[in-house]
Scaffold this active site. Structure first.
Site, PDB file in Angstrom:
ATOM      1  N   PRO A 292       0.720  -1.197   0.083  1.00  0.00           N
ATOM      2  CA  PRO A 292       0.022  -0.122   0.159  1.00  0.00           C
ATOM      3  C   PRO A 292       0.976   1.204   0.029  1.00  0.00           C
ATOM      4  O   PRO A 292       2.137   1.313   0.460  1.00  0.00           O
ATOM      5  CB  PRO A 292      -0.642  -0.049   1.360  1.00  0.00           C
ATOM      6  CG  PRO A 292       0.121  -0.899   2.003  1.00  0.00           C
ATOM      7  CD  PRO A 292       1.070  -1.836   1.242  1.00  0.00           C
ATOM      8  N   ARG A 294      -0.793   5.007  -0.847  1.00  0.00           N
ATOM      9  CA  ARG A 294      -1.881   5.972  -0.771  1.00  0.00           C
ATOM     10  C   ARG A 294      -2.591   5.825   0.797  1.00  0.00           C
ATOM     11  O   ARG A 294      -2.771   6.670   1.586  1.00  0.00           O
ATOM     12  CB  ARG A 294      -3.002   5.775  -1.854  1.00  0.00           C
ATOM     13  CG  ARG A 294      -4.052   6.906  -1.687  1.00  0.00           C
ATOM     14  CD  ARG A 294      -5.255   6.533  -2.520  1.00  0.00           C
ATOM     15  NE  ARG A 294      -5.107   6.450  -3.912  1.00  0.00           N
ATOM     16  CZ  ARG A 294      -4.865   7.276  -5.177  1.00  0.00           C
ATOM     17  NH1 ARG A 294      -4.796   8.451  -4.539  1.00  0.00           N
ATOM     18  NH2 ARG A 294      -4.418   6.982  -6.020  1.00  0.00           N
ATOM     19  N   ARG A 331      -3.147  16.842  -8.929  1.00  0.00           N
ATOM     20  CA  ARG A 331      -3.938  15.796  -8.788  1.00  0.00           C
ATOM     21  C   ARG A 331      -5.508  16.229  -9.609  1.00  0.00           C
ATOM     22  O   ARG A 331      -6.015  15.368 -10.322  1.00  0.00           O
ATOM     23  CB  ARG A 331      -4.206  14.919  -7.660  1.00  0.00           C
ATOM     24  CG  ARG A 331      -2.867  14.298  -7.226  1.00  0.00           C
ATOM     25  CD  ARG A 331      -3.021  13.386  -6.190  1.00  0.00           C
ATOM     26  NE  ARG A 331      -3.776  12.013  -6.565  1.00  0.00           N
ATOM     27  CZ  ARG A 331      -4.955  11.437  -6.041  1.00  0.00           C
ATOM     28  NH1 ARG A 331      -5.726  12.589  -5.484  1.00  0.00           N
ATOM     29  NH2 ARG A 331      -5.397  10.641  -6.822  1.00  0.00           N
ATOM     30  N   CYS A 362       0.277  30.447 -14.188  1.00  0.00           N
ATOM     31  CA  CYS A 362      -0.196  31.011 -15.607  1.00  0.00           C
ATOM     32  C   CYS A 362      -0.668  29.985 -16.444  1.00  0.00           C
ATOM     33  O   CYS A 362      -0.172  29.490 -17.315  1.00  0.00           O
ATOM     34  CB  CYS A 362       0.775  31.770 -16.190  1.00  0.00           C
ATOM     35  SG  CYS A 362       1.408  33.093 -15.003  1.00  0.00           S
TER      36      CYS A 362
HETATM   37  N1  LLP Z   1       2.653  -1.094  -6.076  1.00  0.00           N
HETATM   38  C1  LLP Z   1       2.873  -0.744  -7.458  1.00  0.00           C
HETATM   39  C2  LLP Z   1       3.695  -1.417  -8.277  1.00  0.00           C
HETATM   40  C3  LLP Z   1       2.451   0.685  -7.785  1.00  0.00           C
HETATM   41  O1  LLP Z   1       2.435   0.942  -9.005  1.00  0.00           O
HETATM   42  C4  LLP Z   1       1.788   1.392  -6.900  1.00  0.00           C
HETATM   43  C5  LLP Z   1       1.086   2.634  -7.320  1.00  0.00           C
HETATM   44  C6  LLP Z   1       1.545   0.864  -5.457  1.00  0.00           C
HETATM   45  C7  LLP Z   1       2.155  -0.236  -5.244  1.00  0.00           C
HETATM   46  C8  LLP Z   1       0.874   1.827  -4.501  1.00  0.00           C
HETATM   47  O2  LLP Z   1      -0.492   1.829  -4.831  1.00  0.00           O
HETATM   48  P1  LLP Z   1      -1.652   2.822  -3.792  1.00  0.00           P
HETATM   49  O3  LLP Z   1      -1.687   1.953  -2.532  1.00  0.00           O
HETATM   50  O4  LLP Z   1      -0.804   3.974  -3.450  1.00  0.00           O
HETATM   51  O5  LLP Z   1      -2.906   2.858  -4.524  1.00  0.00           O
HETATM   52  N2  LLP Z   1      -0.173   9.119  -8.884  1.00  0.00           N
HETATM   53  C9  LLP Z   1      -1.568   8.627  -9.019  1.00  0.00           C
HETATM   54  C10 LLP Z   1      -1.534   7.264  -8.370  1.00  0.00           C
HETATM   55  C11 LLP Z   1      -0.306   6.249  -9.125  1.00  0.00           C
HETATM   56  C12 LLP Z   1      -0.295   4.881  -8.521  1.00  0.00           C
HETATM   57  C13 LLP Z   1       0.999   4.433  -9.155  1.00  0.00           C
HETATM   58  N3  LLP Z   1       1.101   2.968  -8.672  1.00  0.00           N
HETATM   59  C14 LLP Z   1      -2.528   9.303  -8.002  1.00  0.00           C
HETATM   60  O6  LLP Z   1      -2.076  10.247  -7.624  1.00  0.00           O
HETATM   61  O7  LLP Z   1      -3.441   8.915  -7.869  1.00  0.00           O
END
Ligand code: LLP
Length: 433
Positions: A292, A294, A331, A362
C-alpha cells in the site's frame, strides 16, 4: 471530526490536525505548507502490519509504496514500524539508503531500470528486484553473474483486471506498459526464462491492479488469476512459487461522499480468498506481500494555503485563488481528483459558498477543485485542502519557478519541519549559465 478523526475544530473555530491549530502552523511555517500527522501514518502502518501477520501468517510483510510520499524521514518511520518498502527509482533508493533503511526489506520496482539503477541497487544489497520484462531479466542476470551473486526476484505479472477506477491509474490491464500478461503467454515465457537464468532466484510473482479501489472484488479476481497461474507454473515447470505480492491500491476517503474502508477487515477478506484458492489449486500457501502507498499516508496530510483573492465572475462562477496550486498538488489537473477544502480560520462556519479553487500558475487548468463547498473566504485567510498526504509532495514540481513547500510533521502537540521549504537559491542551484 472532519472526514478523518485527527481533523477537528477548536474553540477558536480553527481547523486542527492532531490537536494542533492549523492557523498557528500556517503563521509559524508560512504557506503553502504540507502538514502530516505522524500518529496517523504510524497507526496505518500498524494496522497493515498486524492484520497481514494475523491473517496471512507471521512471515507476511506489508511494503510501503514510497512513491506516495518520499523523503528521508518517512523511510525512518517505515523502518521503525517494521515495514518493507517499494522503491521505483535510483532517487528513492538513494533516499532510503540515506535514511538507513534495511536493504534486504527493499523491493525494487519500475518498468525500466537502467543499468546504473541495477548496479546501484545491487551495491546497496537490495533484497528483491521486481523484474518487469525480459530485457530487464537479462540485464539483472548479467549483473548478478558478473558480481558472483544470486539476486532474489519477483516477476511482474499482468492479470488483466479492470478495477473500476480512473482510466489513467489502472496498471493491471493487459494493454499496459507494466509487466507480463498471462493471457498472451508472455507471463509463462518469462517465468521459464527466470527459472533458467543464471544468478537469479525466482522467489515469486507480483501484480498491482490499480489505485483508489474501494471494492474487494478486483483483489479477489487478482488472487484467483495469480493462484491459478501459480498452479500452472507448478504443473508446467515443476517449480514452486514461494511469494505472492498482491500490490497496493486500497482506496482512501477524500470527501464525505467516499465511504470509509476497514483496512484490517479488507486484508482479512483477501486472506480468506487466497487461502481458499491455494487449497483449490493444489498449491502451498505462499508468503504474501502487500504494497500500500496511498492508504498509509494520504489521510495523514493536509495542505495549508493563504487566500489571495475571491473573484465572482457574474453569471459563471466564483474563483478563490491561493498561493499554491498544481505545482504542489497536480491531482485535480491530472485526474479530476476530488478534495475537501475549508477555510481553516472559519472552520465552524457553514460551507455554504460554491467556488472553484484556483492555483497561482499561468495556466487556466491550474485548479485544485471545482464546484467546491466551502466557507466564503477573504484575502489573507488560511485555506486547507484535506487528505493530501499521498501523491502531492511526491508529485510536486517547480512549474512557474515556484519553490516546493515545506513539510511539517505534528505529533503529540509538537511540530517539526521534516522537509525544508525550497528557497529561490535552490531554484537556480543547478543553472550553470
Ligand atoms: N505497487 C505498485 C507496483 C504501484 O505501481 C503502486 C502505485 C502501488 C504499489 C501503490 O498503490 P496505492 O496503494 O498507492 O494505490 N499518482 C496517482 C497514483 C499512481 C499509483 C501508481 N502506482 C494518483 O495520484 O492517484
Amino acid at each position: 471530526m472532519i472526514i478523518h478523526d485527527h481533523l477537528d475544530i477548536n474553540e477558536a473555530g480553527h481547523l486542527t490536525i492532531g490537536g494542533m491549530d492549523t492557523v498557528e502552523l500556517a503563521k509559524k511555517h508560512g504557506t503553502p505548507l504540507y502538514v502530516l500527522d505522524e500518529n496517523v501514518i504510524r497507526r496505518q502502518c500498524r494496522t497493515y502490519r498486524d492484520a497481514a501477520r494475523k491473517y496471512f501468517g507471521e512471515d507476511a510483510l506489508p511494503l510501503y509504496a514510497s512513491k506516495a510520499l518520499c523523503f528521508t524521514g518517512i523511510y525512518k518511520l517505515a523502518a521503525q514500524e517494521g515495514m518493507g518498502i517499494d522503491c521505483v527509482s535510483g532517487g528513492e533508493l538513494y533516499t532510503a539508503k540515506r535514511a538507513g533503511f534495511p536493504a534486504e526489506r527493499i523491493y525494487f520496482h519500475g518498468n525500466n531500470k537502467t543499468d546504473r539503477d541495477i548496479c546501484d541497487a545491487m551495491d546497496m544489497g537490495v533484497g528483491t528486484f521486481v523484474v518487469d520484462n525480459e530485457d530487464e531479466l537479462a540485464a539483472v542476470s548479467a549483473q548478478a553473474v558478473r558480481r558472483g551473486i544470486t539476486q532474489r526476484i519477483l516477476l511482474r505479472i499482468t492479470p488483466g483486471i479492470d478495477p473500476h477506477t480512473h482510466r489513467a491509474i489502472i496498471t493491471g490491464n493487459v494493454d499496459s506498459k507494466f509487466g507480463n500478461a498471462i493471457v498472451t503467454g508472455q507471463a509463462m515465457d518469462i517465468v521459464k526464462k527466470a527459472i533458467e537464468a543464471n544468478g537469479i532466484d525466482l522467489a515469486g510473482i507480483h501484480c498491482h491492479i490499480g489505485s483508489q479501489i474501494f471494492d474487494i472484488e478486483p483483489f479477489e479476481d487478482a488472487a484467483r488469476i495469480m493462484t491459478e497461474f501459480m498452479a500452472d507454473i507448478k504443473k508446467e515447470c515443476c517449480f514452486e512459487i514461494r511469494e505472492l505480492n498482491l500490490g497496493g491500491g486500497l482506496g482512501v476517503r477524500y470527501t464525505e461522499y467516499d465511504r470509509e474502508i476497514d483496512y484490517a477487515d479488507s486484508i482479512r477478506q483477501i486472506s480468506e480468498i487466497v487461502k481458499a484458492l491455494c487449497v483449490k489449486n493444489g498449491i502451498a500457501m505462499p508468503r504474501v506481500i502487500l504494497e500500500p502507498g496511498r492508504s498509509l499516508v494520504a489521510a495523514s496530510g493536509i495542505t495549508l494555503y493563504t487566500v489571495g483573492s475571491v473573484k465572482e465572475v457574474k453569471g459563471f462562477r466564483n474563483y478563490i485563488s491561493v498561493d499554491g496550486g498544481m505545482p504542489d498538488n497536480p491531482r485535480y489537473a491530472l485526474y479530476q481528483s476530488q478534495y475537501t477544502a475549508l477555510v481553516a480560520n472559519r472552520a465552524s462556519d457553514a460551507r455554504d459558498y460554491r467556488a472553484t479553487l484556483a492555483g497561482r500558475c499561468c495556466e487556466s487548468g491550474d485548479l485544485l477543485g471545482e464546484n467546491m463547498e466551502i466557507q466564503r473566504p477573504e484575502r489573507g485567510d488560511t485555506l486547507a485542502v484535506l487528505v493530501t498526504g499521498a501523491y502531492n509532495y511526491s508529485m510536486a514540481s517547480n512549474y512557474n519557478r515556484l519553490p516546493r513547500p515545506a513539510v511539517v510533521m505534528v505529533k503529540d502537540g509538537e511540530d517539526r519541519v521534516v522537509v525544508k521549504r525550497e528557497t529561490y537559491e535552490d531554484l537556480v542551484r543547478n543553472d550553470v549559465l
